[in-house]
Design a protein around this motif. Sequence first.
Motif, PDB file in Angstrom:
ATOM      1  N   ALA A  58      65.328  93.278 215.027  1.00 15.08           N
ATOM      2  CA  ALA A  58      65.921  92.034 214.511  1.00 15.08           C
ATOM      3  C   ALA A  58      64.997  90.842 214.758  1.00 15.08           C
ATOM      4  CB  ALA A  58      67.288  91.787 215.133  1.00 15.08           C
ATOM      5  N   GLY A  59      63.704  91.068 214.582  1.00  8.57           N
ATOM      6  CA  GLY A  59      62.727  89.992 214.732  1.00  8.57           C
ATOM      7  C   GLY A  59      62.336  89.679 216.162  1.00  8.57           C
ATOM      8  N   ILE A  60      62.827  90.470 217.126  1.00 10.03           N
ATOM      9  CA  ILE A  60      62.534  90.223 218.541  1.00 10.03           C
ATOM     10  C   ILE A  60      61.858  91.462 219.124  1.00 10.03           C
ATOM     11  CG2 ILE A  60      63.505  89.671 220.797  1.00 10.03           C
ATOM     12  CD1 ILE A  60      65.852  88.385 219.393  1.00 10.03           C
ATOM     13  N   TRP A  61      60.767  91.233 219.875  1.00  9.29           N
ATOM     14  CA  TRP A  61      60.072  92.336 220.523  1.00  9.29           C
ATOM     15  C   TRP A  61      60.796  92.678 221.819  1.00  9.29           C
ATOM     16  CZ3 TRP A  61      56.407  95.135 218.246  1.00  9.29           C
ATOM     17  CH2 TRP A  61      55.725  94.575 217.161  1.00  9.29           C
ATOM     18  N   VAL A  62      61.246  93.927 221.944  1.00 12.72           N
ATOM     19  CA  VAL A  62      61.969  94.376 223.126  1.00 12.72           C
ATOM     20  C   VAL A  62      61.392  95.724 223.584  1.00 12.72           C
ATOM     21  CG1 VAL A  62      64.106  93.197 222.517  1.00 12.72           C
ATOM     22  CG2 VAL A  62      63.735  95.541 221.748  1.00 12.72           C
ATOM     23  N   ASN A  63      61.576  96.016 224.882  1.00 14.20           N
ATOM     24  CA  ASN A  63      61.187  97.321 225.405  1.00 14.20           C
ATOM     25  C   ASN A  63      62.204  98.359 224.931  1.00 14.20           C
ATOM     26  OD1 ASN A  63      58.938  96.388 226.881  1.00 14.20           O
ATOM     27  ND2 ASN A  63      60.251  95.754 228.574  1.00 14.20           N
ATOM     28  N   LYS A  64      61.727  99.371 224.216  1.00 11.73           N
ATOM     29  CA  LYS A  64      62.640 100.365 223.661  1.00 11.73           C
ATOM     30  C   LYS A  64      62.364 101.750 224.233  1.00 11.73           C
ATOM     31  CE  LYS A  64      64.909 101.499 219.308  1.00 11.73           C
ATOM     32  NZ  LYS A  64      64.914 101.317 217.834  1.00 11.73           N
ATOM     33  N   LYS A  65      61.248 102.347 223.871  1.00  9.80           N
ATOM     34  CA  LYS A  65      60.923 103.672 224.385  1.00  9.80           C
ATOM     35  C   LYS A  65      60.176 103.551 225.712  1.00  9.80           C
ATOM     36  CE  LYS A  65      60.607 105.854 219.827  1.00  9.80           C
ATOM     37  NZ  LYS A  65      59.738 106.619 218.910  1.00  9.80           N
ATOM     38  N   ARG A  66      60.367 104.545 226.560  1.00 13.06           N
ATOM     39  CA  ARG A  66      59.681 104.546 227.845  1.00 13.06           C
ATOM     40  C   ARG A  66      59.387 105.976 228.272  1.00 13.06           C
ATOM     41  NH1 ARG A  66      63.803 103.433 232.908  1.00 13.06           N
ATOM     42  NH2 ARG A  66      65.158 105.235 232.570  1.00 13.06           N
ATOM     43  N   TYR A 118      47.628 114.477 223.578  1.00 12.94           N
ATOM     44  CA  TYR A 118      47.400 113.044 223.783  1.00 12.94           C
ATOM     45  C   TYR A 118      48.738 112.315 223.904  1.00 12.94           C
ATOM     46  CZ  TYR A 118      46.330 108.196 222.679  1.00 12.94           C
ATOM     47  OH  TYR A 118      46.258 106.832 222.699  1.00 12.94           O
ATOM     48  N   ASP A 119      48.882 111.484 224.914  1.00 13.62           N
ATOM     49  CA  ASP A 119      50.123 110.759 225.176  1.00 13.62           C
ATOM     50  C   ASP A 119      49.809 109.267 225.249  1.00 13.62           C
ATOM     51  OD1 ASP A 119      52.516 109.758 225.972  1.00 13.62           O
ATOM     52  OD2 ASP A 119      52.696 110.939 227.801  1.00 13.62           O
ATOM     53  N   PRO A 120      50.256 108.473 224.273  1.00 10.52           N
ATOM     54  CA  PRO A 120      49.960 107.028 224.300  1.00 10.52           C
ATOM     55  C   PRO A 120      50.584 106.330 225.494  1.00 10.52           C
ATOM     56  CG  PRO A 120      51.542 107.546 222.564  1.00 10.52           C
ATOM     57  CD  PRO A 120      51.025 108.845 223.074  1.00 10.52           C
ATOM     58  N   PHE A 121      51.719 106.831 225.996  1.00 14.15           N
ATOM     59  CA  PHE A 121      52.335 106.219 227.170  1.00 14.15           C
ATOM     60  C   PHE A 121      51.454 106.421 228.400  1.00 14.15           C
ATOM     61  CE2 PHE A 121      55.912 106.836 224.319  1.00 14.15           C
ATOM     62  CZ  PHE A 121      56.643 105.677 224.473  1.00 14.15           C
ATOM     63  N   ARG A 122      50.872 107.612 228.532  1.00  8.52           N
ATOM     64  CA  ARG A 122      49.980 107.890 229.650  1.00  8.52           C
ATOM     65  C   ARG A 122      48.721 107.040 229.558  1.00  8.52           C
ATOM     66  NH1 ARG A 122      45.492 111.087 230.016  1.00  8.52           N
ATOM     67  NH2 ARG A 122      44.892 111.690 232.130  1.00  8.52           N
ATOM     68  N   GLU A 123      48.150 106.943 228.355  1.00  7.27           N
ATOM     69  CA  GLU A 123      46.941 106.146 228.171  1.00  7.27           C
ATOM     70  C   GLU A 123      47.202 104.680 228.501  1.00  7.27           C
ATOM     71  OE1 GLU A 123      43.912 107.232 227.461  1.00  7.27           O
ATOM     72  OE2 GLU A 123      44.675 109.283 227.547  1.00  7.27           O
ATOM     73  N   ALA A 124      48.386 104.167 228.127  1.00  8.84           N
ATOM     74  CA  ALA A 124      48.723 102.774 228.420  1.00  8.84           C
ATOM     75  C   ALA A 124      48.886 102.558 229.923  1.00  8.84           C
ATOM     76  CB  ALA A 124      50.000 102.377 227.685  1.00  8.84           C
TER      77      ALA A 124
END
Length: 229
Positions: A58-66, A118-124
Amino acid sequence: MSDRVIKISSNFTGSNIVVFGMIERDARTVSRGDPYDLVIVVRGENQTLVSRRKERVAGIWVNKKRRLFANAPNFYVMSSTRKLEDIAHPSTLTKMQLGTNYLLMPDGFNPQDKFATYDPFREAALRLKRAKGLYRDDLSSITFLNKAMFRSTVDIPANVEVGKYEVTVHLFRGGSLLHSSSQQLNVTKTGFEQLTYGLSRNHGVIYGILCVILAVFTGWFAGIVFRKN
């Protein structure tokens, strides 16, 4: 090690320790032509690390997946005599968690299939830890003074957490692990910082009462100093 305890005071800007030793071959060890390789690891206490991804809702950046990573060290510095893949097989490096590239690996990880997993969460998570200086690989700090004696300087950053750390020296030769030796390093606060830290952790009620009293006194004293006649 040159120091077993690192004391953090109000003007602490970081420190370093010197790890040194001598390699001696006993009579039962088979002589090999390959040179010795050393891997020195300074590892902190394990914690659960959370990596989050922001998404637009809804136009707002929020933490969703973890993604949660259990048993992640809060501090990890690795020093080696040369590139890890030239010292031991990737399966050995994965099993021993040597090097930041082999941390936070999923269960059943196959080093030969690393691109498929490859895991983008791990890389981050690794990228952020490296940016803070809490995860680091160093291929240039180990020096052989002669064929048997070695030394290495390990930098400890100012944002290191209080706690117990394990300093381990792994000795390799010809791709095989010959010996591992560990010692404990303690990072602790000193002076007024240690007093307040101990009160907040061990005597929370007393610490809270003192904070309230200090706040009331500060407000009262400021009112007297700045009041108008």
